[in-house]
Design an enzyme around this catalytic site. Structure first.
Site, PDB file in Angstrom:
ATOM      1  N   TYR A   1      12.923 -83.827  24.761  1.00 16.60           N
ATOM      2  CA  TYR A   1      12.903 -85.254  25.068  1.00 16.60           C
ATOM      3  C   TYR A   1      11.447 -85.743  25.066  1.00 16.60           C
ATOM      4  O   TYR A   1      10.621 -85.285  25.859  1.00 16.60           O
ATOM      5  CB  TYR A   1      13.522 -85.533  26.435  1.00 16.60           C
ATOM      6  CG  TYR A   1      15.005 -85.221  26.543  1.00 16.60           C
ATOM      7  CD1 TYR A   1      15.782 -84.955  25.420  1.00 16.60           C
ATOM      8  CD2 TYR A   1      15.632 -85.193  27.780  1.00 16.60           C
ATOM      9  CE1 TYR A   1      17.140 -84.677  25.528  1.00 16.60           C
ATOM     10  CE2 TYR A   1      16.992 -84.916  27.899  1.00 16.60           C
ATOM     11  CZ  TYR A   1      17.734 -84.658  26.774  1.00 16.60           C
ATOM     12  OH  TYR A   1      19.077 -84.383  26.889  1.00 16.60           O
TER      13      TYR A   1
ATOM     14  N   SER B   1      26.249 -88.835  27.880  1.00 18.82           N
ATOM     15  CA  SER B   1      26.681 -90.045  27.175  1.00 18.82           C
ATOM     16  C   SER B   1      28.033 -90.573  27.650  1.00 18.82           C
ATOM     17  O   SER B   1      28.910 -90.867  26.840  1.00 18.82           O
ATOM     18  CB  SER B   1      26.723 -89.807  25.661  1.00 18.82           C
ATOM     19  OG  SER B   1      26.726 -91.032  24.950  1.00 18.82           O
TER      20      SER B   1
END
Length: 324
Positions: free
Chosen positions: A54, A211
């Site tokens: 990330y 998600s």
């Protein structure tokens, strides 16, 4: 806050957790991270998810800067990271792999960036068909034996590969994978509800899902196109746009609005509660770029008890036809 055991382990995670994908470094700096992590912690969140890949390691740096400011007792929070993509500046053995050389160096890199003595959960971020699964399983087990991590698992691995890693660990007496981190939301269901079911029930595999809002689709913000400032408008997220503007899925989102309103929440809160209602799911990883967004997400807990079988049937009728 509700807490669930991570599969068959004794580790308890908050049913809603906070992740850093997309947001940390890109949209959230250390000051904003402090504000949001403090609010999450005060609400009972104890699990904070990250990954080496990330923002090329900078997401880990933002999170640890916030942790240093917050100075919580180490026993009170759980931190994770993930390995596979690498930092993209490394050579052939430093990215897109799960070979032993990479993994043993990746854990040291994350520990250094995060300033921690150990990381609670480490995941293999994607499967690596070019590395024998026994090599990967042994390296991950060794990371735990060395005290650099406490638990290990996988993310977006096929069930067959997870079982192969588990069986290898069983044969050799290594530390077994105890958790998988898959995508799970109203439009992405198959893996959690079908593929992983036997692994959860027979092996005690835990699930920390990501998600839950389908990258924002289930907030309803994309029913009229891609708004400026949204995740879909970010250049590095261009690959999401086709899915975010999917006509049938956006039509389903619109139809969910009355159900959410009847329960006293938003479509986003309904979607989060729906994911958390699955008993095989240990923790639903949420994301937020603003404090108000985080606070709204945490409000999903108030809808959990309202998701009766009749309500779930109505939701399924609207969404299953466009789900994978």
């Amino acid at each position: 806050m509700l807490y669930r055991r991570l599969g068959s382990t004794g580790l308890k995670l908050s049913v809603l957790s906070l992740g850093s994908w997309v947001t940390y470094h890109n949209q959230v700096d250390a000051k904003a991270a402090v504000e949001m992590m403090a609010a999450a912690y005060d609400a009972g969140v104890n699990f904070f998810d990250n990954a080496e890949g990330y923002a090329a390691g900078r997401s880990e740096e933002v999170m640890v800067a916030a942790l240093k400011t917050l100075a919580w007792p180490r026993l009170n929070y759980v931190v994770s990271t993930k390995f596979y993509w690498g930092l993209q500046s490394e050579g052939v053995n430093g990215k897109n792999t799960l070979n032993r050389k990479y993994l043993m160096q990746a854990i040291d890199g994350s520990l250094q960036r995060m300033g921690l003595e150990h990381i609670d959960i480490v995941y293999c971020h994607r499967p690596d068909p070019q590395t024998p699964v026994e090599e990967t399983a042994r390296a991950m087990s060794d990371i735990i034996s060395q005290g650099k991590a406490l638990y290990w698992g996988t993310s977006e691995w096929p069930a067959k590969a997870i079982r192969a890693a588990w069986d290898a660990a069983e044969r050799h007496g290594w530390h077994k994978p105890v958790v998988e981190q898959p995508q799970y939301n109203l439009f992405a269901r198959y893996r959690v509800e079908r593929e992983y079911a036997s692994l959860c029930d027979r092996l005690g595999l835990g699930l920390t899902t990501w998600s839950p809002l389908a990258s924002g689709l289930l907030t309803g913000k994309y029913t009229g196109g891609v708004p400026d400032g949204s995740r879909g408008a970010m250049e590095n997220m261009a690959f999401l746009r086709e899915g975010l503007t999917h006509p049938a899925k956006n039509a389903a989102v619109k139809q969910l609005e009355p159900i959410a309103a009847e329960l006293g929440g938003s479509v986003a809160q309904l979607a989060l509660a729906w994911a958390a209602a699955n008993p095989r799911v240990t923790s639903v990883i949420t994301g937020a770029s603003k404090l108000a967004q985080l606070q709204s997400n945490l409000g999903a807990l108030e809808l959990l008890d309202k998701l009766t079988p009749a309500v779930r049937k109505r939701i399924d009728k609207l969404t299953k036809g466009v789900a994978d």
